[in-house]
Scaffold this motif. Structure first.
Motif, PDB file in Angstrom:
ATOM      1  N   GLN A 198       0.785  -1.745  -0.244  1.00  0.00           N
ATOM      2  CA  GLN A 198       0.458   0.182   0.234  1.00  0.00           C
ATOM      3  C   GLN A 198       0.820   1.523   0.345  1.00  0.00           C
ATOM      4  OE1 GLN A 198      -3.326   0.303   2.409  1.00  0.00           O
ATOM      5  NE2 GLN A 198      -4.156  -1.813   2.012  1.00  0.00           N
ATOM      6  N   ASN A 199       0.351   2.175  -0.810  1.00  0.00           N
ATOM      7  CA  ASN A 199       1.172   3.584  -0.413  1.00  0.00           C
ATOM      8  C   ASN A 199       2.609   3.616  -2.057  1.00  0.00           C
ATOM      9  OD1 ASN A 199       0.437   5.756   1.681  1.00  0.00           O
ATOM     10  ND2 ASN A 199      -0.697   5.501  -0.074  1.00  0.00           N
ATOM     11  N   ASP A 200       2.951   2.390  -2.217  1.00  0.00           N
ATOM     12  CA  ASP A 200       3.763   2.333  -2.762  1.00  0.00           C
ATOM     13  C   ASP A 200       3.498   1.477  -4.372  1.00  0.00           C
ATOM     14  OD1 ASP A 200       6.991   0.638  -1.099  1.00  0.00           O
ATOM     15  OD2 ASP A 200       6.690   1.856  -3.438  1.00  0.00           O
ATOM     16  N   ARG A 231       2.965   1.591 -10.249  1.00  0.00           N
ATOM     17  CA  ARG A 231       3.759   2.281  -8.827  1.00  0.00           C
ATOM     18  C   ARG A 231       2.544   3.318  -8.558  1.00  0.00           C
ATOM     19  NH1 ARG A 231       9.618   2.945  -9.543  1.00  0.00           N
ATOM     20  NH2 ARG A 231       9.535   4.037  -7.545  1.00  0.00           N
ATOM     21  N   PHE A 232       2.730   4.118  -6.997  1.00  0.00           N
ATOM     22  CA  PHE A 232       2.094   5.684  -6.833  1.00  0.00           C
ATOM     23  C   PHE A 232       2.749   6.349  -6.647  1.00  0.00           C
ATOM     24  CE2 PHE A 232      -2.095   3.329  -7.571  1.00  0.00           C
ATOM     25  CZ  PHE A 232      -1.853   1.785  -7.231  1.00  0.00           C
TER      26      PHE A 232
END
Lengths: 533, 311, 324
Positions: A198-200, A231-232
Motif C-alpha cells: 500500500q502507498n507503494d 507504482r503510486f
C-alpha cells in the motif's frame, strides 16, 4: 588441459552466458506504470470501492461481461450476447462457454449470480456499484450460459455498471477472509494479482492459461506482457519526470504542465483523451445574494474567459467545457458555447442594473439591492478542491469589472460541510460519465438534501420533469435530446460557471506497443500490449 | 528502577484515555461524513439519500456517540482497534503495515541528523569565533530553515532526475531510503548542531573542564571524555523530541517521495473521516511517543549518575 | 636556587567595557619545599596570577605578558602548548577552590584519578587504578578501592577536596598551586585539609603556592607571604616578618580585621572601610590611598614602589623607611 581445450571451454562458457542473458532479456517484458497516489484504490475490490481506478485495475485481473470499446460501443466481454426487454425491466445475457477463473473454477451463470448478489448484499457495504447495478428483484440462471436479471422498475443503465463490475471466483469469495486481497482477487483476466504494497505499488503477472476470447483481444491465448507493475507516485513534479528517467515506461496520467518535455520527442508517445462529464464546473448558490439575482450570475459568465485561462495556464492543452456538460460529451448542447460570449461591457451593464455600482477603489458595492445593506462590497467566493489557478485567472479578469472573486481551496470534508450549510457562492462540482444522467443528479431539485448532488437551490418544475424523463427513456438519441433541452434551461438561467475540462494524458516510451486507450481517458486495455526493445 | 519503569508504563493508561477521548471528539466535531466523502470521490451514477443512509448504517455511523466511543475503548483494551471504514481491513494491520516504513525513515533521518549535526556542532564549538564556526553555524541555520517539501523536491531534482543516482519514488529498497532520510535528517541536523555547539561551549566554561586542563590531559580526551558526556544531556532531550517529531511529521516527505507510511495514512484517513483508522493510528503514535520519552528519561540515568530513579 | 621565578607579570582581560587590568606587573618567587601564601581580597588578582602561571586563563579574552617565567630552570614562556600540557598535572599540580564544581559529575572518582596515571606516567588501566587507590589512601579517604567506583556527588565536601588534592599530587609534582583550597569548606574540615597539605609537603618535599584571603590559614602553614592589592604586590617577605613587623597599612588593616577567638567580646568587627577599587579605573597614586587611615598628600603622587624594610621584607608604602 591443453591451451586449445581451455580456449574452447571458455568460449563455450561465454556463449552460454551470452545466450542466457539474451534469453532473459527477451523474456523480460514488464510494463511499469506510474499512477498518481490519489488514484490508489481503497480496498482493490471493485464491488466495494467507488473508484474508477479500482475498476480499471480490476479489469486487468478479471474480464467483465461487456466491454466499452475505444470507439464507444459495447462489445462482447464474457457475455456473447445481451438484450433488454421493451419495458426495461428484464435483461438477458448469453455467457461464453469454457472460460475458467485463475483458480480453475468454471465461469458460468451461477458465478455471475454469486457476484451480483454479493454486490447488493448489505454486508458488502458497496458504496457505488450496488447503486449502479440497481434494485434487482431477482436473478435467474439457465444452464451454464444463460442469465436473466429482473427489476421491478425499468433500469436502463445496467450496461454501464456491468462493464465495470469485476467478477470474482465464487470459490474465492466463499472462503476468503474479509480484507485478504490476494484471496479474493481471483478473476478470469490476463493477469494474476501478485502483491499490493500500500502507498507503494501493485504487481500483477501474466496468467499463462488466459483464454483471450473477449472482443478486445486481437488473438486468443495469454497476452505478451510478462508483468504489470503499478507504482503510486505522491508528487506531481515527480510524475512529470519519472518517465524521462526511465524508472517507468508508462505514465497515467501525466500532469499537463509537463507534457512539453515529451512532445515532439520520438522516444515517447503522448496520448490525450478527455473524459465526458460536467467538466470542472462551478455551481452557483442561487439561494442568497449576490447570486440570487440572475443578472449577477450572467455577469460572472460574461466576464470570464475560459479559453484565455486555458492558454495562460495550460498552453491550450485543457479542453473546452462551455456548459453543464463538457464539449466532448455525447449529449453536449452546442448552444452553450454561444450563449455568453465574453463581453465585459454587457456584464458591467447587467451589474449596474442589478444595483451593484462601482464604488471607491473600483470595486462594486450594493445600492438598493434587496436584502443587502447598501455599501456591501461585491465579493464572491470561488471554493474548489483543486485547479484553483483557473479561479485565479478569473479573479484577474473580473477585477476590472469590480467583482472581488475570492479563491479558497477546501478539502473534501469542508466542501461537503459548506454545501450542507448552504454557505457558498461558487462551488466546484465535477461528475464524470458519458451518461446524461449526471444532469439529473446535479440539477434535479429532488436531490437537494444531504447526500444529494443538487446544490444550487434552484427549483424549476419544467427542468425537473425533463430530468426525470431521462431516467425512463432507453433510446440514446432521445435521451440526448432531452439532455439538450435541460442544458438550455440551465444555461438560460445561468446556474453554473463553466470553466474547462481536464484531459487525461498518457505518456508511453517507445518500447510500449499495442496500448489502447478506452472510449474515455479513464480506461485503457493491455490485452494487446507488448514491449519491444 | 524497575518500579520506576513500571510506574511510568502504568501512567500511559490515563494519558491514552485522554488522547483517545480528544481524538474521538475532534474527529466528530470536524465537518464531513465518511459515507458522503467516500461517495463524493466516486464516478459512477447518482446516489440517492436512501442509499447514503443505508451505507451509514452499514458503516455503523448511526449509533449513538457514547456507544461508538465505548465500543472503541473496550476494543482497544483488548488490542482490537476496529476496522477501517475505507479499507475494510483491521486498523491494527494497516498501522503495522505502514509503521515499519515510517519508523525506518525516522530512524534513518535521526541517524543522519546525529551523524551530521554532532560533528558540525562540535567543530564549531572547538573553533569558536573563527571562520569555521561561522561556516558551521550558517550551514546549520540553512539546514533548519529549509521547508521539508522544498528540500525534498530539490534533492529529487538533483540526485534523481539529473544525476540518476537514486530512485525518485517508492519505499522498498535501501537506495530509496537515502534521499528521504537526508530530507528529514538535514533539518534535524541543523537544530542539533546549534544545540551541541552551545551546550559544549557552556560545558567548556565549567570548572571541571579547567581542572581537566590543569591535570594536563590531552585536548581530545578533555573534549570527548570530560566534555561530551555532560554536553549531551540537553542534547538528549532534543534528540528525543526530534525523534517524536520525525515520527509524526514524515507525511510531507512520504508524499514527495511516494513512500508508504503512517503519516500519509493518517492524513488521508482524516480527510476521508475514517474514524476508526484515525483513532487507532493516533493512539498508536501516542504510545510510541510516550515510550520514546520513557527511553530518553532512562537514558539520562545512564548519562548522569546523579539521576537515579526509585531510590 | 629558585624553583619558580616570575617577573613582571601583566594580565589584562578584554571586556565589553574595555580592557580590565587584573595584574599589574608583579614579581614572585618560590624555593623548593617552601610554602608561599599569596594573600589578598577578591579582585586583587591573586587567583589570576596562579592561573597565569599554568597558562590556564581563557585564551580568547586574557592577554598575559611577563618579562620572565621560569620553573625548575625551564623558561615556561618558550614552551609550546603541548610541552606545557605535559608539565601540567605532572611537574606542577593545581587544586581549585570549589570541590563541588571542580570534579566532573558524570565520571567516577577512579576514572578521574586513573587518567592522570595513564596520560603522564604511561600506566596501563589496571596499574593506574591501583595507583588511584593508593592516592586516595594517601589523602586519607577510607575504603579507597571501593570508593573508586563512586561519583563525586557521593562524597562530602571535605572528601571531595581531598580527592582534588589527590589528583594534584598524583605525579608527585615539585610545585602544588592551591587556589583557595579551604574557602568552600567548614572550619573543622579546613583544618584537616591544611594538615593534609602540610603532611604531603613534608613527605614529598613539595613547594606549595597557596592563594587565599584567609589570614588564619596563612599563619598556619606559610613560610613566606605575598600580599596583593588591586593587581599589584604591596608587601612581601617571610611570614614572621610580615606578621610581626607589618610594613603596609593594608596588611595591617587585614590583620586587624580578622576575628580572633582570644579577642572575642572585644567589640565590633573591624572591616577595612571602603571597597576594593575598580580595576578598570585605577586612579593615579597609591591604589589603597582612598581607604588608608594613614594617607598623606604624597600618597597621591604615584604608586609607591616596593621598598625594602627588612632582610627578607618589602612593602610598597611611602611610610616605609628603607633600611640598609
Amino acid at each position: 588441459m591443453t591451451r586449445m581445450k581451455k580456449a574452447a571451454l571458455w568460449s563455450g562458457v561465454a556463449s552460454l552466458a551470452l545466450i542466457a542473458s539474451v534469453g532473459t532479456a527477451v523474456a523480460e517484458s514488464d510494463l511499469i506504470i506510474a499512477m498518481p497516489a490519489t488514484n490508489e484504490p481503497a480496498s482493490l475490490d471493485g464491488h466495494i470501492d467507488p473508484y474508477q481506478s479500482t475498476w480499471l485495475i480490476n479489469s486487468l485481473i478479471t474480464d467483465p461481461l461487456v466491454i466499452l470499446s475505444p470507439d464507444g460501443t459495447y462489445i462482447p466481454g464474457l457475455a456473447t450476447d445481451w438484450s433488454v426487454s421493451d419495458d426495461g425491466k428484464t435483461w438477458t445475457f448469453t455467457l461464453r462457454d469454457g472460460v475458467t477463473f485463475h483458480d480453475g473454477e468454471p465461469f458460468n451463470a451461477e458465478a455471475v449470480r454469486a457476484n451480483l448478489e454479493r454486490i447488493v448484499a448489505p454486508e458488502t457495504a458497496s458504496a457505488q456499484m450496488a447503486s449502479d447495478i440497481g434494485p434487482i428483484a431477482s436473478i435467474e440462471t439457465d444452464g451454464e450460459t444463460g442469465l436473466t436479471i429482473i427489476y421491478d422498475t425499468p433500469w436502463v443503465t445496467l450496461l454501464d455498471a456491468v462493464r465495470r463490475a469485476p467478477l470474482w471466483s465464487p470459490a474465492a469469495l466463499a472462503t476468503a477472509e474479509p480484507g485478504d486481497m490476494s484471496a479474493i482477487l481471483v478473476g478470469t483476466g490476463p493477469f494474476r494479482f501478485v502483491d499490493w504494497v500500500q502507498n507503494d505499488n501493485i504487481t500483477l503477472e501474466r496468467w499463462d492459461d488466459y483464454a483471450g476470447v473477449t472482443a478486445i483481444s486481437e488473438a486468443p491465448g495469454p497476452v505478451d506482457l510478462d508483468s504489470v507493475t503499478i507504482r503510486f507516485i505522491g508528487e506531481s513534479a515527480v510524475m512529470g519526470e519519472v518517465l524521462a528517467t526511465g524508472e517507468v515506461n508508462m505514465v497515467y496520467t501525466l500532469p499537463p504542465l509537463f507534457s512539453d518535455r515529451y512532445v515532439g520527442n520520438s522516444d515517447y508517445t503522448l496520448l490525450s483523451k478527455g473524459q465526458a462529464g460536467t467538466g470542472l464546473q462551478m455551481v452557483m448558490n442561487t439561494r442568497s445574494a449576490p447570486l440570487d439575482d440572475i443578472r449577477v450570475r450572467q455577469a460572472l459568465i460574461l466576464g470570464t474567459d475560459s479559453a484565455a485561462a486555458n492558454d495562460i495556464l495550460y498552453d491550450g492543452l485543457y479542453q473546452a467545457s462551455d456548459g453543464p456538460l463538457n464539449n466532448i460529451h455525447p449529449c453536449f448542447w452546442e448552444g452553450s458555447s454561444d450563449m455568453y460570449p465574453v463581453d465585459q461591457e454587457r456584464a458591467a451593464a447587467l451589474l449596474d442594473d442589478a444595483g451593484w455600482v462601482v464604488g471607491d477603489g473600483g470595486m462594486r458595492v450594493a445600492q438598493g439591492v434587496e436584502g443587502v445593506e447598501d455599501g456591501t462590497p461585491l465579493t464572491v467566493r470561488y471554493s474548489t478542491l483543486h485547479h484553483q489557478e483557473i479561479g485565479e485567472v478569473f479573479q484577474a479578469q473580473l477585477r476590472p469589472l469590480g467583482i472581488d472573486l475570492q479563491i479558497e481551496v477546501v478539502p473534501g470534508p469542508v466542501q461537503l460541510d459548506m454545501v450542507q450549510r448552504r454557505d457558498f457562492e461558487l462551488m466546484y462540482e465535477r461528475q464524470r460519465s458519458p451518461s446524461p444522467l449526471i444532469l439529473d443528479q446535479v440539477w434535479n431539485s429532488a436531490y437537494d438534501e444531504p447526500g444529494g448532488w443538487a446544490w444550487t437551490g434552484y427549483a424549476n418544475p419544467e427542468l425537473d420533469g425533463i430530468l426525470e424523463q431521462l431516467r425512463a427513456v432507453f433510446d440514446d438519441d432521445e435521451r440526448c435530446d432531452l439532455a439538450r433541452d435541460a442544458q438550455q434551461i440551465i444555461m438560460e438561467n445561468a446556474l453554473m460557471l463553466p470553466t474547462l475540462s481536464q484531459p487525461i494524458i498518457v505518456g508511453l516510451d517507445a518500447s510500449v506497443q499495442g496500448f489502447e486507450m478506452g472510449a474515455e481517458g479513464n480506461w485503457f486495455f493491455l490485452q494487446n500490449a507488448s514491449i519491444e526493445n | 528502577m524497575r518500579r520506576y519503569v513500571l510506574g511510568r508504563l502504568l501512567q500511559l493508561i490515563p494519558v491514552l484515555f485522554l488522547v483517545s477521548l480528544i481524538v474521538f471528539a475532534v474527529m466528530r466535531l470536524l465537518p464531513g461524513d465518511p459515507a458522503l466523502l467516500m461517495l463524493s470521490g466516486a464516478e459512477g451514477g447518482a446516489i440517492t439519500p436512501e442509499r447514503l443512509n443505508e451505507l451509514r448504517e452499514q458503516m455503523g455511523l448511526n449509533e449513538p456517540l457514547a456507544a461508538q466511543y465505548l465500543n472503541f475503548v473496550l476494543g482497544a483494551l483488548q488490542g482490537d482497534l476496529g476496522s477501517s471504514i475505507r479499507f475494510q481491513v483491521p486498523v491494527i494491520d494497516l498501522i503495522l503495515d505502514r509503521f515499519g516504513s515510517t519508523f525506518e525513515l525516522a530512524v534513518a533521518g535521526l541517524f543522519l541528523a546525529i551523524a551530521i549535526g554532532m560533528p558540525l556542532g562540535m567543530i564549531a564549538a572547538a573553533r569558536q569565533g573563527g571562520w569555521i564556526d561561522s561556516l558551521c553555524m550558517t550551514l546549520s541555520y540553512i539546514g533548519s530553515s529549509m521547508p521539508v517539501y522544498w528540500l525534498g523536491l530539490l534533492l529529487v531534482l538533483v540526485f534523481s532526475f539529473t544525476l540518476h543516482w537514486f530512485p525518485s519514488a517508492g519505499g522498498g529498497s535501501f537506495e530509496a531510503l537515502i534521499l528521504p532520510a537526508f530530507t528529514l535528517g538535514l533539518l534535524s541536523a541543523g537544530v542539533l548542531a546549534r544545540l551541541i555547539r552551545s551546550s559544549m561551549l557552556e560545558v567548556a566554561t565549567e570548572d571541571y573542564m579547567r581542572t581537566a586542563r590543569a591535570k594536563g590531559l590531552f585536548p581530545r580526551l578533555i573534549i570527548f571524555r570530560h566534555g561530551l558526556k555532560n554536553a549531551m544531556i540537553p542534547v538528549l532531550t532534543m534528540i528525543g523530541l526530534q525523534f517524536g517529531a520525525l515520527l509524526a511529521g514524515t507525511v510531507v516527505t512520504e508524499t514527495v517521495f511516494s513512500r508508504p507510511g503512517l503519516g500519509r495514512l493518517i492524513v488521508d484517513s482524516i480527510l476521508s473521516k475514517d474514524y476508526p483508522l484515525v483513532q487507532g493510528a493516533i493512539l498508536f503514535l501516542a504510545v510510541v511517543y510516550l515510550l520514546v520519552n520513557l527511553a530518553v528519561d532512562l537514558a539520562y540515568a545512564l548519562l548522569d549518575p546523579r539521576i537515579r530513579y526509585g531510590n | 636556587m629558585q624553583l619558580l621565578e616570575l617577573e613582571g607579570l601583566h594580565v589584562a582581560f578584554s571586556t565589553d567595557r574595555g580592557e580590565a587590568k587584573a595584574v599589574n606587573g608583579i614579581d614572585l618567587s618560590l624555593k623548593e619545599s617552601e610554602t608561599l601564601a599569596v594573600v589578598g581580597e577578591s579582585g586583587s588578582g591573586k587567583s589570576v596570577t596562579a592561573l597565569a602561571i599554568l597558562g590556564l586563563l581563557p585564551k580568547r579574552t586574557a592577554m598575559v605578558r611577563a618579562d620572565a617565567l621560569r620553573f625548575d630552570g625551564r623558561d615556561l614562556m618558550a614552551l609550546s602548548e603541548e610541552q606545557l600540557r605535559a608539565m601540567r598535572g605532572k611537574d606542577i599540580g593545581m587544586v581549585f577552590q570549589d570541590p563541588m564544581t571542580s570534579l566532573n559529575p558524570v565520571l567516577t572518582i577512579g576514572r578521574q584519578l586513573s587518567e592522570i596515571g595513564e596520560v603522564h606516567l604511561g600506566m596501563t588501566r589496571a596499574t593506574a587504578q591501583d595507583h588511584a587507590a593508593d592516592l586516595l589512601d594517601q589523602v586519607g579517604i577510607p575504603q579507597a578501592k571501593a570508593r573508586l567506583r563512586d561519583y563525586p556527588h557521593q562524597f562530602s565536601g571535605g572528601m571531595r577536596q581531598r580527592v582534588g588534592i589527590a589528583m594534584a599530587i598524583a605525579c608527585k609534582p615539585k610545585l602544588l598551586i592551591a587556589d583557595e583550597p579551604t574557602t568552600a569548606l567548614d572550619v573543622t574540615v579546613q583544618a584537616q585539609v591544611l594538615e593534609l597539605l602540610a603532611e604531603l609537603q613534608a613527605e614529598m618535599r613539595m613547594a606549595i603556592m597557596l592563594v587565599t584571603h584567609d589570614l588564619g590559614v596563612v599563619a598556619r602553614i606559610a613560610d613566606r607571604v605575598l600580599v596583593m592589592y588591586a593587581g599589584s604586590v604591596v608587601e612581601t617577605g617571610s611570614a614572621e616578618a610580615v606578621f610581626s613587623r607589618t610594613g603596609m597599612p593594608y596588611t595591617r588593616a587585614l590583620l586587624r580585621s580578622v576575628p580572633r577567638l582570644d579577642q572575642a567580646d572585644e567589640g565590633p568587627l573591624r572591616p577595612i572601610r571602603g571597597s576594593p577599587p575598580d580595576v578598570m579605573r585605577l586612579a593615579k597614586g597609591c591604589s589603597f590611598a582612598p581607604r588608608c587611615d594613614l594617607v598623606e598628600a604624597r600618597c597621591h603622587l604615584g604608586q609607591p614602589p616596593l621598598a625594602r624594610c627588612g632582610p627578607d621584607h618589602q612593602a610598597a608604602c611611602v611610610l616605609v623607611e628603607p633600611t640598609a
